[in-house]
Design a protein around this motif. Structure first.
Motif, PDB file in Angstrom:
ATOM      1  N   UNK A  94       0.819  -1.219   0.000  1.00  0.00           N
ATOM      2  CA  UNK A  94       0.000   0.000   0.000  1.00  0.00           C
ATOM      3  C   UNK A  94       0.847   1.262   0.000  1.00  0.00           C
ATOM      4  N   UNK A  95       2.158   1.151   0.270  1.00  0.00           N
ATOM      5  CA  UNK A  95       3.001   2.342   0.238  1.00  0.00           C
ATOM      6  C   UNK A  95       3.212   2.833  -1.193  1.00  0.00           C
ATOM      7  N   UNK A  96       2.928   1.982  -2.165  1.00  0.00           N
ATOM      8  CA  UNK A  96       3.079   2.368  -3.564  1.00  0.00           C
ATOM      9  C   UNK A  96       1.727   2.566  -4.246  1.00  0.00           C
TER      10      UNK A  96
END
Length: 128
Positions: A94-96
């Motif tokens: 989810x960081x990308x």
């Protein structure tokens, strides 16, 4: 299309009952039509140029079924199912993630910017 993907998609598709009186032609099976839709989207050919020889039905049949399934919310539900499976398997980073207006509604009526002040020494003279 693989059997695994079809097993995920098939339960999401609306079941259309055939009319008893004046039933008309039989519908082309959903799996064949979905393959036709994917073929058109992958190759970027116009709908009307979908070759009948491939067995997917006409381009208009595929286009109508795509619109029918979109109106029924099939693609949104499929997206949610696949995201849930990937999340449960720990395969999403989810960081990308990127959010754009096609997935999140952009509300109007945010703060209005203040009008920029003029840098001129005074109002311009009338040229008439």
């Amino acid at each position: 299309m693989s059997d695994g993907l079809w097993q995920r998609v098939e339960p999401l598709l609306p079941q259309i009952e055939r009319r008893q009186r004046y039933p008309g032609r039989r519908r082309i099976p959903d799996r064949q039509v979905l393959c036709g839709i994917l073929f058109v989207l992958y190759t970027a050919i116009p709908w009307e140029f979908l070759p009948q020889e491939l067995g997917f039905g006409s381009g208009m049949t595929c286009w109508r079924r795509l619109a029918e399934w979109h109106a029924a919310g099939v693609w949104q539900r499929l997206h949610e199912v696949l995201l849930a499976e990937l999340h449960a398997a720990g395969k999403l980073d989810w960081s990308k993630a990127v959010i754009d207006a096609s997935h999140v509604r952009a509300l109007k009526g945010g703060p209005k910017p203040v009008r920029a002040r003029s840098t001129a020494p005074g109002p311009a003279r009338n040229t008439m």
